[in-house]
Motif scaffolding. Structure first.
Motif, PDB file in Angstrom:
ATOM      1  N   TYR A 255      15.686  29.720  43.657  1.00 53.25           N
ATOM      2  CA  TYR A 255      16.333  29.099  44.758  1.00 53.25           C
ATOM      3  C   TYR A 255      15.357  27.944  45.244  1.00 53.25           C
ATOM      4  CZ  TYR A 255      17.147  28.879  49.883  1.00 53.25           C
ATOM      5  OH  TYR A 255      17.420  28.276  51.113  1.00 53.25           O
TER       6      TYR A 255
ATOM      7  N   LYS B  91      19.880  25.900  47.443  1.00 55.59           N
ATOM      8  CA  LYS B  91      20.486  25.700  46.195  1.00 55.59           C
ATOM      9  C   LYS B  91      19.671  26.322  45.266  1.00 55.59           C
ATOM     10  CE  LYS B  91      22.199  21.088  47.193  1.00 55.59           C
ATOM     11  NZ  LYS B  91      22.376  19.801  46.545  1.00 55.59           N
TER      12      LYS B  91
ATOM     13  N   LYS C 219      20.034  28.886  41.009  1.00 56.10           N
ATOM     14  CA  LYS C 219      20.704  29.705  39.919  1.00 56.10           C
ATOM     15  C   LYS C 219      20.522  31.231  40.063  1.00 56.10           C
ATOM     16  CE  LYS C 219      19.880  26.017  36.696  1.00 56.10           C
ATOM     17  NZ  LYS C 219      19.308  25.521  35.265  1.00 56.10           N
TER      18      LYS C 219
END
Length: 352
Positions: A326, A330, A332
């Motif tokens: 994070y 934004k 994954k």
């Protein structure tokens, strides 16, 4: 043995042949000539006496000469018959045992006896008697325990019989339980719970495996295992199954509920709403989804502690390792799997 006098016999033969029908019949030849329709119809009239013709001397002599041999042969046949006649083993004999000397087997697999069916059997016994003997084990002088046939014994009591026909066997406790179980299974008299309890008793008391039990009763091991699983149901649900309020198929579905209260609640709904097995499966699946769905988490990750909490929740829900990268809103989300089966499991949970 002296030979008969043939000349004397020949002379007697000629004399007898000259006496007519009366001499051949051995009685008075006038007896027939004196008979009239009146005398034949009169019960008080003397009836003619008909005797067997006398045996000619030659035949009598021959009969006398063979009599000892015939007697010996008859004795030999009699002795042979007595020798080969089988003696019924005591274990196969049928005895008449007083009803009050018999008690039920405490380990009898069958626990439920339908009153209506018992009344019908009692009426049949009262009219025809007991057609198949009860199987008993002797426990003390004049005291017996039932191995197989408790239903017949109960019906005989209702029919007011004083005695019942029985076969008595000398068996140990394991053999008694196995025979009682097999007899009930062959007759299809047990409900699934009773059958499962009998298997469980065999395994625990005599330290048998599921396969050993299956071999003894002529069942597949999987059948025994599936029945034993029914014992995981709560006592209330098992009682409902034994009384026919829910089916074995519905009971198997209820096994997917770990919470005992949920089992009882769903069983009562099955009874009240007359739910099918398929409808019950859908209902339980819906409840599981609702129970397993985590409470929505407000994602405002501003600290490592918050990210760690979110990661743990995802791993618990998906059943696999999860990594979160994070950066300012934004990043994954990585999901790990180690087999096709685990991948399918993750996909299914994501779809749910």
């Amino acid at each position: 043995m002296s030979k008969p006098n043939t000349s004397h016999n020949h002379k007697n033969k000629k004399q007898k042949l000259g006496r007519g029908l009366g001499s051949l019949l051995g009685g008075d030849s006038g007896a027939f000539s004196k008979m009239t329709p009146e005398t034949m119809g009169n019960d008080s009239a003397p009836a003619p006496v008909i005797q067997k013709p006398p045996t000619p001397p030659q035949q009598q002599a021959k009969k006398d000469s063979t009599a000892p041999e015939t007697a010996i042969a008859q004795d030999a046949v009699k002795e042979t018959k007595e020798a080969v006649q089988p003696q019924i083993p005591e274990k196969n004999r049928i005895w008449n045992i007083p009803i009050e000397n018999i008690r039920a087997n405490k380990d009898q697999p069958r626990k439920h006896f339908e009153k209506e069916a018992l009344d019908e059997l009692s009426a049949s016994i009262k009219e025809k008697g007991i057609l198949q003997p009860i199987l008993l084990k002797k426990t003390a002088p004049d005291r017996y325990e039932i191995i197989a046939g408790e239903r017949r014994w109960r019906a005989a009591q209702k029919a007011a019989l004083q005695e019942v026909p029985a076969i008595i066997r000398d068996l140990d406790d394991q053999e008694v339980l196995e025979l009682a179980l097999i007899e009930n299974i062959q007759r299809r008299d047990l409900n699934p719970i009773e059958e499962a309890e009998a298997y469980d008793l065999l395994m625990k008391r005599f330290e048998l495996t599921q396969q050993a039990v299956a071999d003894r009763v002529g069942k597949e091991r999987a059948t025994v295992a599936n029945l034993l699983r029914l014992l995981q149901l709560t006592p209330e649900v098992r009682e409902m199954m034994m009384s026919g309020q829910i089916s074995q198929g519905q009971a198997k579905v209820l096994l997917s509920l770990q919470d005992k209260k949920d089992q009882v609640e769903m069983a009562l709904r099955v009874k009240a709403e007359n739910l099918s097995v398929r409808a019950l499966e859908k209902l339980i699946h819906k409840r599981k989804v609702e129970d397993e769905t985590p409470e929505p988490v407000e994602v405002k990750p501003k600290s490592a502690a918050q990210m760690s909490t979110l990661k743990e929740e995802l791993q618990k829900h998906l059943g696999s390792r999860v990594d979160i990268e994070y950066h300012s809103g934004k990043g994954k989300l990585k999901l790990y799997f180690y087999s096709d089966e685990q991948l399918n499991q993750i996909v299914d949970r994501l779809r749910d």
